[in-house]
Design a protein around this motif. Structure first.
Motif, mmCIF file in Angstrom:
data_model
loop_
_atom_site.group_PDB
_atom_site.id
_atom_site.type_symbol
_atom_site.label_atom_id
_atom_site.label_comp_id
_atom_site.label_asym_id
_atom_site.label_seq_id
_atom_site.Cartn_x
_atom_site.Cartn_y
_atom_site.Cartn_z
ATOM 1 N N SER A 1 82.069 71.315 -24.205
ATOM 2 C CA SER A 1 81.148 70.196 -24.065
ATOM 3 C C SER A 1 79.752 70.664 -23.684
ATOM 4 N N THR A 2 78.727 69.935 -24.112
ATOM 5 C CA THR A 2 77.351 70.226 -23.714
ATOM 6 C C THR A 2 76.979 69.533 -22.420
ATOM 7 N N LEU A 3 77.844 68.674 -21.907
ATOM 8 C CA LEU A 3 77.500 67.902 -20.710
ATOM 9 C C LEU A 3 77.155 68.775 -19.511
ATOM 10 N N PRO A 4 77.921 69.822 -19.181
ATOM 11 C CA PRO A 4 77.537 70.650 -18.036
ATOM 12 C C PRO A 4 76.165 71.291 -18.217
ATOM 13 N N ARG A 5 75.855 71.758 -19.424
ATOM 14 C CA ARG A 5 74.545 72.371 -19.670
ATOM 15 C C ARG A 5 73.423 71.354 -19.502
ATOM 16 N N ARG A 6 73.668 70.137 -19.964
ATOM 17 C CA ARG A 6 72.670 69.089 -19.788
ATOM 18 C C ARG A 6 72.392 68.828 -18.315
ATOM 19 N N ALA A 7 73.469 68.724 -17.539
ATOM 20 C CA ALA A 7 73.316 68.449 -16.114
ATOM 21 C C ALA A 7 72.569 69.583 -15.421
ATOM 22 N N LEU A 8 72.916 70.820 -15.741
ATOM 23 C CA LEU A 8 72.245 71.975 -15.148
ATOM 24 C C LEU A 8 70.769 72.001 -15.538
ATOM 25 N N GLY A 9 70.498 71.776 -16.812
ATOM 26 C CA GLY A 9 69.112 71.801 -17.273
ATOM 27 C C GLY A 9 68.245 70.764 -16.595
ATOM 28 N N LYS B 1 84.040 73.150 -18.437
ATOM 29 C CA LYS B 1 84.872 72.042 -18.016
ATOM 30 C C LYS B 1 84.461 71.665 -16.606
ATOM 31 N N GLY B 2 85.068 70.576 -16.092
ATOM 32 C CA GLY B 2 84.778 70.157 -14.733
ATOM 33 C C GLY B 2 84.020 68.856 -14.703
ATOM 34 N N ASP B 3 83.338 68.604 -13.626
ATOM 35 C CA ASP B 3 82.665 67.322 -13.392
ATOM 36 C C ASP B 3 81.232 67.560 -12.969
ATOM 37 N N PRO B 4 80.400 68.077 -13.867
ATOM 38 C CA PRO B 4 79.120 68.588 -13.473
ATOM 39 C C PRO B 4 77.988 67.582 -13.577
ATOM 40 N N SER B 5 77.443 67.148 -12.522
ATOM 41 C CA SER B 5 76.209 66.391 -12.503
ATOM 42 C C SER B 5 75.859 66.057 -11.086
ATOM 43 N N GLY B 6 74.735 65.458 -10.899
ATOM 44 C CA GLY B 6 74.349 65.107 -9.546
ATOM 45 C C GLY B 6 73.099 64.258 -9.562
ATOM 46 N N GLY B 7 72.825 63.556 -8.492
ATOM 47 C CA GLY B 7 71.657 62.720 -8.364
ATOM 48 C C GLY B 7 71.824 61.834 -7.156
ATOM 49 N N TRP B 8 70.968 60.818 -7.054
ATOM 50 C CA TRP B 8 71.025 59.944 -5.875
ATOM 51 C C TRP B 8 72.381 59.280 -5.726
ATOM 52 N N TRP B 9 73.076 59.057 -6.844
ATOM 53 C CA TRP B 9 74.375 58.372 -6.806
ATOM 54 C C TRP B 9 75.474 59.210 -6.171
ATOM 55 N N HIS C 1 85.081 60.508 -12.706
ATOM 56 C CA HIS C 1 84.229 60.706 -13.880
ATOM 57 C C HIS C 1 82.832 60.145 -13.694
ATOM 58 N N PHE C 2 82.566 59.482 -12.561
ATOM 59 C CA PHE C 2 81.342 58.695 -12.437
ATOM 60 C C PHE C 2 80.086 59.568 -12.395
ATOM 61 N N ASP C 3 80.183 60.799 -11.882
ATOM 62 C CA ASP C 3 79.031 61.691 -11.894
ATOM 63 C C ASP C 3 78.527 61.908 -13.310
ATOM 64 N N HIS C 4 79.446 62.189 -14.237
ATOM 65 C CA HIS C 4 79.068 62.363 -15.638
ATOM 66 C C HIS C 4 78.381 61.101 -16.158
ATOM 67 N N PHE C 5 78.998 59.970 -15.903
ATOM 68 C CA PHE C 5 78.477 58.707 -16.424
ATOM 69 C C PHE C 5 77.068 58.440 -15.910
ATOM 70 N N MET C 6 76.869 58.618 -14.594
ATOM 71 C CA MET C 6 75.561 58.325 -14.013
ATOM 72 C C MET C 6 74.499 59.301 -14.492
ATOM 73 N N ASN C 7 74.874 60.555 -14.665
ATOM 74 C CA ASN C 7 73.926 61.527 -15.188
ATOM 75 C C ASN C 7 73.412 61.089 -16.558
ATOM 76 N N LEU C 8 74.310 60.591 -17.385
ATOM 77 C CA LEU C 8 73.937 60.118 -18.714
ATOM 78 C C LEU C 8 73.138 58.820 -18.646
#
Length: 296
Positions: free
Chosen positions: A4-12, A84-92, A102-109
């Motif tokens: 998946s590209t999701l972890p790279r997106r979150a890191l970037g 793999k995993g659950d990579p993202s972060g933010g105020w949420w 799964h909500f970290d992924h969802f909120m990041n998007l």
């Protein structure tokens, strides 16, 4: 999530936020680790680049990142490598203990997209939920949740909804089955309030709400089921279009879909649903009529 590209997106996104917060240019960041600004741009855009953990640590030193940000970035880097995993972060992330995994992924998007398209068969999406409607869903989903945590869930939803009025670059396009208006979530009084809220939100210039009435009979949405399509603005470095993502949620799990064929199929369904949905004006008329029925 393999590949998946999701972890790279979150890191970037996280590295971009740290760089801009430190007032550094992509050129300066590249020079600090002996690479090009183009490489920094591709990294921030979530594209695949060769970068080592020591290089990332050097960037964090250059950005004067605090310990929490450093921990988050290194964790994301590890997840990128594992794909793999659950990579993202933010105020949420402050609400992580009261939401699904799964909500970290969802909120990041949700926070990164500039257009969100949602089709819902039975329930209204979170961005359109009034507080009493949301409260019933939270308490029904987890009857053991403490009153304090229920209030935190409501606060989270309210903060998410700020994008509708504060972000002029964000648009919301929602198609609802008429059943989402007819199910008496929380009772008649709650639904009367919710539908009035729906009319108000639907009047915002960046929000489109259209109902698919029962009278149209069968339609593709009945087979596809509820989904959310995230679309993104062009990447900052390359101006390429960041690939969209489809989110499908189940009772015990969820899917983030990125395959081109899957995206195309969901877009085709969106086009088909628009053909049978009421106009925005007719939708407001129907919503008001049902709200009056609930209030009677």
């Amino acid at each position: 999530m393999a590949g998946s590209t999701l972890p790279r997106r979150a890191l970037g996104r996280k590295l971009r936020d740290l760089r801009t917060g430190a007032g550094k240019s992509q050129l300066a960041a590249g020079l600090s680790i002996d690479t090009s600004k183009q490489t920094i741009g591709r990294l921030e855009d979530g594209q695949s680049v060769r970068i080592s953990t020591p290089n990332v640590n050097a960037l964090l030193d250059f950005y004067r990142a605090d310990e929490d940000s450093r921990t988050e970035v290194i964790g994301l880097l590890q997840e990128v490598k594992a794909a793999k995993g659950d990579p993202s972060g933010g105020w949420w992330r402050a609400y992580a203990d009261v939401v699904n995994s799964h909500f970290d992924h969802f909120m990041n998007l949700e926070q990164a997209c500039n257009r969100l398209v949602s089709f819902q068969l039975t329930l209204l999406p979170g961005l359109l939920q009034a507080p009493t409607y949301r409260r019933w869903l939270v308490e029904t989903n987890d009857p053991a949740m403490s009153a304090v945590d229920v209030e935190r869930r409501l606060e989270l939803t309210a903060r998410r909804q700020h994008r509708l009025t504060e972000d002029t670059g964000f648009s919301l396009d929602v198609m609802l089955s008429e059943s989402a208006l007819r199910h008496q979530v929380g009772g008649r009084a709650v639904m009367a309030e919710q539908l009035q809220h729906l009319v108000e939100v639907g009047s915002l210039p960046n929000v489109s709400i259209r109902v698919i009435p029962f009278g149209v009979g069968g339609h593709p949405g009945l087979v596809v089921q509820s989904f959310t399509l995230f679309e993104f603005p062009p990447l900052s470095a390359s101006r390429m279009t960041e690939p969209p993502v489809v989110f499908v949620e189940g009772f015990t799990g969820s899917l983030f879909l990125e395959d081109d064929d899957v995206i195309d199929r969901h877009r085709a369904v969106v086009a088909d649903l628009r053909q049978v949905a009421l106009s925005e004006a007719d939708t407001r008329r129907l919503v008001r009529e049902i709200a009056e029925e609930y209030a009677a």
